[in-house]
Design a protein around this motif. Structure first.
Motif, mmCIF file in Angstrom:
data_model
loop_
_atom_site.group_PDB
_atom_site.id
_atom_site.type_symbol
_atom_site.label_atom_id
_atom_site.label_comp_id
_atom_site.label_asym_id
_atom_site.label_seq_id
_atom_site.Cartn_x
_atom_site.Cartn_y
_atom_site.Cartn_z
ATOM 1 N N MET A 1 -20.033 7.481 39.930
ATOM 2 C CA MET A 1 -19.975 8.604 38.976
ATOM 3 C C MET A 1 -19.252 9.786 39.632
ATOM 4 O O MET A 1 -19.891 10.711 40.136
ATOM 5 C CB MET A 1 -21.386 8.991 38.543
ATOM 6 N N ASP A 2 -17.923 9.761 39.600
ATOM 7 C CA ASP A 2 -17.153 10.760 40.344
ATOM 8 C C ASP A 2 -16.332 11.678 39.432
ATOM 9 O O ASP A 2 -15.895 11.262 38.356
ATOM 10 C CB ASP A 2 -16.215 10.041 41.324
ATOM 11 N N GLY A 3 -16.133 12.907 39.900
ATOM 12 C CA GLY A 3 -15.271 13.850 39.185
ATOM 13 C C GLY A 3 -15.998 15.040 38.579
ATOM 14 O O GLY A 3 -15.387 15.853 37.881
ATOM 15 N N ASN A 4 -17.282 15.174 38.873
ATOM 16 C CA ASN A 4 -18.063 16.293 38.309
ATOM 17 C C ASN A 4 -17.510 17.645 38.739
ATOM 18 O O ASN A 4 -17.408 18.573 37.940
ATOM 19 C CB ASN A 4 -19.524 16.223 38.783
ATOM 20 N N GLY A 5 -17.185 17.743 40.040
ATOM 21 C CA GLY A 5 -16.724 19.022 40.590
ATOM 22 C C GLY A 5 -15.413 19.453 39.956
ATOM 23 O O GLY A 5 -15.254 20.601 39.536
ATOM 24 N N ARG A 6 -14.473 18.512 39.868
ATOM 25 C CA ARG A 6 -13.164 18.842 39.286
ATOM 26 C C ARG A 6 -13.273 19.158 37.802
ATOM 27 O O ARG A 6 -12.562 20.002 37.276
ATOM 28 C CB ARG A 6 -12.175 17.684 39.539
ATOM 29 N N ARG B 1 -19.288 24.105 40.463
ATOM 30 C CA ARG B 1 -19.361 22.634 40.571
ATOM 31 C C ARG B 1 -20.672 22.078 40.026
ATOM 32 O O ARG B 1 -20.703 20.988 39.439
ATOM 33 C CB ARG B 1 -19.203 22.218 42.045
ATOM 34 N N HIS C 1 -22.170 18.762 37.669
ATOM 35 C CA HIS C 1 -23.242 17.801 37.967
ATOM 36 C C HIS C 1 -24.246 17.737 36.821
ATOM 37 O O HIS C 1 -24.770 16.673 36.493
ATOM 38 C CB HIS C 1 -23.949 18.169 39.270
ATOM 39 N N ALA D 1 -25.215 7.900 42.722
ATOM 40 C CA ALA D 1 -25.551 9.282 42.384
ATOM 41 C C ALA D 1 -25.397 10.224 43.578
ATOM 42 O O ALA D 1 -25.016 11.386 43.419
ATOM 43 C CB ALA D 1 -26.977 9.363 41.854
ATOM 44 N N PHE D 2 -25.721 9.730 44.793
ATOM 45 C CA PHE D 2 -25.624 10.571 45.993
ATOM 46 C C PHE D 2 -25.460 9.654 47.202
ATOM 47 O O PHE D 2 -26.280 8.772 47.431
ATOM 48 C CB PHE D 2 -26.875 11.437 46.130
ATOM 49 N N ASN E 1 -22.688 12.464 51.308
ATOM 50 C CA ASN E 1 -22.710 13.677 50.483
ATOM 51 C C ASN E 1 -23.528 14.834 51.091
ATOM 52 O O ASN E 1 -23.441 15.964 50.632
ATOM 53 C CB ASN E 1 -23.195 13.378 49.053
ATOM 54 N N ARG F 1 -21.831 18.202 52.168
ATOM 55 C CA ARG F 1 -21.454 19.278 51.226
ATOM 56 C C ARG F 1 -22.224 20.555 51.535
ATOM 57 O O ARG F 1 -23.252 20.511 52.202
ATOM 58 C CB ARG F 1 -21.735 18.809 49.800
ATOM 59 N N GLU G 1 -24.875 23.279 47.218
ATOM 60 C CA GLU G 1 -24.547 22.194 46.282
ATOM 61 C C GLU G 1 -25.552 21.042 46.408
ATOM 62 O O GLU G 1 -26.008 20.494 45.405
ATOM 63 C CB GLU G 1 -23.114 21.688 46.504
ATOM 64 N N ILE H 1 -27.946 19.653 43.469
ATOM 65 C CA ILE H 1 -27.977 18.244 43.030
ATOM 66 C C ILE H 1 -29.416 17.720 43.073
ATOM 67 O O ILE H 1 -29.884 17.067 42.135
ATOM 68 C CB ILE H 1 -27.043 17.367 43.895
HETATM 69 C C1 IPE Z 1 -19.599 13.094 41.937
HETATM 70 O O1 IPE Z 1 -18.763 14.159 41.613
HETATM 71 C C2 IPE Z 1 -21.026 13.533 42.175
HETATM 72 C C3 IPE Z 1 -21.491 13.401 43.562
HETATM 73 C C4 IPE Z 1 -20.783 12.935 44.558
HETATM 74 C C5 IPE Z 1 -22.846 13.845 43.837
HETATM 75 P P1 IPE Z 1 -18.085 15.044 42.729
HETATM 76 O O2 IPE Z 1 -18.985 16.187 43.053
HETATM 77 O O3 IPE Z 1 -17.665 14.242 43.887
HETATM 78 O O4 IPE Z 1 -16.825 15.591 41.931
HETATM 79 P P2 IPE Z 1 -15.377 15.786 42.508
HETATM 80 O O5 IPE Z 1 -14.939 14.477 43.072
HETATM 81 O O6 IPE Z 1 -15.475 16.845 43.556
HETATM 82 O O7 IPE Z 1 -14.582 16.203 41.320
#
Ligand code: IPE
Ligand code: IPE
Ligand code: MG
Length: 244
Positions: free
Chosen positions: A25-30, A39, A43, A69-70, A74, A77, A81, A85
């Motif tokens: 499940m990637d890409g939440n931050g972007r 960010r 999430h 999920a984690f 991770n 970070r 953050e 999470i």
């Molecule tokens: C996935 O989204 C969630 C976790 C890794 C917890 P990201 O937080 O990695 O989102 P991007 O990749 O920075 O966009």
């Protein structure tokens, strides 16, 4: 009769579903950054996407869904953050526990949860306890999970068992029984949204023959249609397992 040429990209054959789908499940931050939001807002939306996708997978009759999920990486970070999470996970599990009797989604956790907060550990234990009564779709949530960490743990356990008298021989089939995923078939389809083409330490052993599906769509934008697109692509693939 419908020709293959006018078949929509998201049209799937429900009689030929993968048994097990795994998702990074990637890409939440972007997703959040694009909207000038923190960010953590990404999430939060990502957690809702997970709820929607898990419900969909249960409704179409999927046997197993495993989500990342984690990861064990991770923790690198920023503390804020990580804390956010973990807070979202607590909130998510509390809400799920309330709805579990209705949704009847069976949940399990893969990863070293022993280092998580006592509150989170308690919620995880409760979720798994309630889940034992449910049949059907099983959703595995990978939390503080790493594919390498999982193998190191397996090796340590094996070594300990050998020192305690277990016969010193191990076959390929035995390895799986030492993993978090013991007893579960390997993922047929592994989906990674977010535009990165890597596994990031997810299911290293189990994904040896998974069909990989990458998409630029960010996880918070994922929905039933995107899952169908991935399944449709999976259904077009020919799995050879090294044969002809
Ligand atoms: C996935 O989204 C969630 C976790 C890794 C917890 P990201 O937080 O990695 O989102 P991007 O990749 O920075 O966009
Ligand atoms: C993988 O995503 C982990 C999860 C989705 C939980 P990351 O965002 O951590 O992966 P990298 O850092 O891009 O490899
Ligand atoms: Mg990421």
């Amino acid at each position: 009769m419908k020709s293959i040429f006018n078949k929509k990209a998201e049209e799937i054959d429900f009689g030929n579903l993968p048994r097990h789908i795994a998702i990074i499940m990637d890409g939440n931050g972007r997703w959040a950054k694009k909207r000038k939001m923190p960010r953590t807002a990404g999430h939060a939306v990502g957690a809702e996407t997970f709820r929607k996708v898990a419900t969909y997978c249960k409704n179409i009759g999927l046997d197993y869904l495993t989500v990342y999920a984690f990861s064990t990486e991770n923790w690198k970070r920023p503390q804020e953050e990580v804390d956010a999470i973990m807070g979202l996970l607590e909130k998510y599990l509390l809400e799920s526990i309330e709805k579990m009797e209705r949704d009847k989604v069976k949940m399990k956790f893969f990863g070293d949860v022993s280092v998580l907060s006592p509150r989170l550990r308690e919620l995880i234990a409760r979720t798994e306890e309630i889940s034992k009564r449910f049949e059907g779709c099983q959703v595995n949530i990978c939390l503080n999970y790493g594919g390498r960490d999982e193998l190191v743990r397996a090796m340590r356990r094996y070594a300990r068992e050998v020192s305690e008298g277990r016969e010193n021989n191990i076959e390929e089939e035995d390895v799986g029984s030492y993993l978090f995923s013991a007893g579960i078939p390997d993922p047929d389809l592994l989906i990674r949204p977010g535009g990165e083409y890597r596994l990031s330490n997810f299911l290293m052993w189990q994904s040896a023959y998974s069909e990989l599906y990458f998409t630029d769509k960010l996880w918070p934008d994922f929905d039933e249609k995107e899952i169908n697109r991935a399944i449709a692509e999976f259904q077009r693939r020919e799995r050879r397992y090294g044969g002809v």
